[in-house]
Design a protein around this motif. Structure first.
Motif, PDB file in Angstrom:
ATOM      1  N   TYR A  47      49.329  33.837  44.269  1.00  0.00           N
ATOM      2  CA  TYR A  47      48.204  34.326  43.466  1.00  0.00           C
ATOM      3  C   TYR A  47      48.513  34.174  41.983  1.00  0.00           C
ATOM      4  O   TYR A  47      47.684  33.713  41.196  1.00  0.00           O
ATOM      5  N   ILE A  48      49.734  34.558  41.588  1.00  0.00           N
ATOM      6  CA  ILE A  48      50.131  34.450  40.183  1.00  0.00           C
ATOM      7  C   ILE A  48      50.153  32.999  39.732  1.00  0.00           C
ATOM      8  O   ILE A  48      49.810  32.685  38.587  1.00  0.00           O
ATOM      9  N   LYS A  49      50.525  32.101  40.630  1.00  0.00           N
ATOM     10  CA  LYS A  49      50.513  30.672  40.289  1.00  0.00           C
ATOM     11  C   LYS A  49      49.098  30.231  39.900  1.00  0.00           C
ATOM     12  O   LYS A  49      48.897  29.486  38.927  1.00  0.00           O
ATOM     13  N   ARG A 107      45.001  29.414  35.485  1.00  0.00           N
ATOM     14  CA  ARG A 107      43.793  29.818  34.779  1.00  0.00           C
ATOM     15  C   ARG A 107      44.092  30.124  33.304  1.00  0.00           C
ATOM     16  O   ARG A 107      43.285  29.803  32.426  1.00  0.00           O
ATOM     17  N   LEU A 108      45.233  30.730  33.026  1.00  0.00           N
ATOM     18  CA  LEU A 108      45.631  30.993  31.653  1.00  0.00           C
ATOM     19  C   LEU A 108      45.725  29.692  30.854  1.00  0.00           C
ATOM     20  O   LEU A 108      45.243  29.597  29.728  1.00  0.00           O
ATOM     21  N   ARG A 165      46.389  46.013  41.050  1.00  0.00           N
ATOM     22  CA  ARG A 165      47.495  45.215  41.548  1.00  0.00           C
ATOM     23  C   ARG A 165      48.348  44.728  40.377  1.00  0.00           C
ATOM     24  O   ARG A 165      47.827  44.437  39.305  1.00  0.00           O
ATOM     25  N   PRO A 166      49.665  44.620  40.572  1.00  0.00           N
ATOM     26  CA  PRO A 166      50.535  44.163  39.484  1.00  0.00           C
ATOM     27  C   PRO A 166      50.159  42.767  38.994  1.00  0.00           C
ATOM     28  O   PRO A 166      50.307  42.471  37.803  1.00  0.00           O
ATOM     29  N   PHE A 188      48.116  39.531  34.548  1.00  0.00           N
ATOM     30  CA  PHE A 188      47.142  38.567  34.027  1.00  0.00           C
ATOM     31  C   PHE A 188      46.459  39.101  32.769  1.00  0.00           C
ATOM     32  O   PHE A 188      46.303  38.387  31.776  1.00  0.00           O
ATOM     33  N   SER A 189      46.079  40.380  32.790  1.00  0.00           N
ATOM     34  CA  SER A 189      45.415  40.985  31.633  1.00  0.00           C
ATOM     35  C   SER A 189      46.342  40.992  30.422  1.00  0.00           C
ATOM     36  O   SER A 189      45.915  40.682  29.302  1.00  0.00           O
TER      37      SER A 189
END
Length: 259
Positions: free
Chosen positions: A40-42, A47-48, A98-99, A104-105
């Motif tokens: 998910y972080i990937k 997206r960043l 969620r962490p 992401f924020s």
């Protein structure tokens, strides 16, 4: 026959607990730390990068970043690896989110602040060496990785005076300043005679606002209660504060606050 409270204690001890809070956490499952979904972080990291590259296409040429791929590597990949290696991501939490979402924020704000450093040097007519990071977020210690009222940046102006700058990013079209940021700015001005400015990047609408935090009146009509922020008191940024279109050359500080 009434059940005595001593039984409750013995019952909980039978469950394996001597502390009431531990029992509550056990039944609520709050003692279980969720596994971070790095797949998910990937996707979030991708997206960043996409966000920054889209912005870089729109801004004026004088503040574009030439090697945008290198910037994204330094600001996304390397920062992510540092947070991961210091076991910070899995310990991020904010009101039950969620962490991965808290990460992401935070990263969005961090990257936007770094991306627009070149623009800030033009606005304040100083070199990048005159802009210092003074915020309290730390990429190594979770105890330091936190939200505080401290401004993000301190700038030494041409006349030698110091200026605190709070860099904010908005992505949903709602543009507010939290009350504790204003209170901190007023405290710093009172104790150290250092002014503070909030620079709010409204990425949703492509505009930027500049607000003198220590000059906000306590009775301003812009103070509102934002229910979706747990009833927090915030200063709603009026459209009149927005004076820079992101697609245009950044204005100078004198132009921004010209009477």
């Amino acid at each position: 026959m009434a059940i005595k409270t001593q039984y409750f204690k013995e019952y909980r001890k039978g469950l394996g607990f001597t502390n009431k809070d531990d029992v509550k956490k056990f039944f609520a499952g709050k003692d279980i730390t969720p596994t971070v979904d790095y797949n998910y972080i990937k996707l979030l990291n991708a997206r960043l990068v996409e966000i920054i590259k889209k912005i870089n296409l729109l801004v004026s040429n004088d503040i574009k970043i030439g090697n945008i791929d290198e910037f994204c590597t330094d600001s996304v990949e390397l920062v992510f690896n540092k947070l991961k290696s210091n076991n910070i991501i899995q310990r991020l939490n904010n009101q039950g989110r969620r962490p991965e979402q808290v990460y992401f924020s935070w990263m969005r704000g961090y990257i936007i602040s770094n991306y627009f450093l070149k623009a800030l040097s033009q606005i304040f007519e100083v070199g990048l060496e005159n802009i210092s990071l003074i915020g309290d977020d730390d990429l190594v210690e979770i105890e330091s990785f936190k939200r505080t009222p401290t401004a993000d940046l301190e700038i030494i102006l041409q006349n030698g005076n110091k200026l605190r700058v709070e860099v904010q990013s908005g992505f949903q079209g709602t543009n507010d300043i939290k009350q504790h940021k204003v209170l901190e700015a007023k405290r710093i001005f009172k104790t150290d005679s250092i002014s503070s400015i909030a620079i709010h990047f409204d990425l949703f609408n492509g505009q930027v606002a500049f607000i003198k935090l220590d000059e906000i009146e306590d009775n301003s009509v812009n103070w509102i209660t934002r229910q979706q922020m747990e009833g927090q008191t915030v200063f709603n940024i009026d459209q009149n504060y927005f004076s820079w279109k992101l697609t245009e050359t950044p204005p100078s500080l004198n132009d921004i606050f010209a009477d």
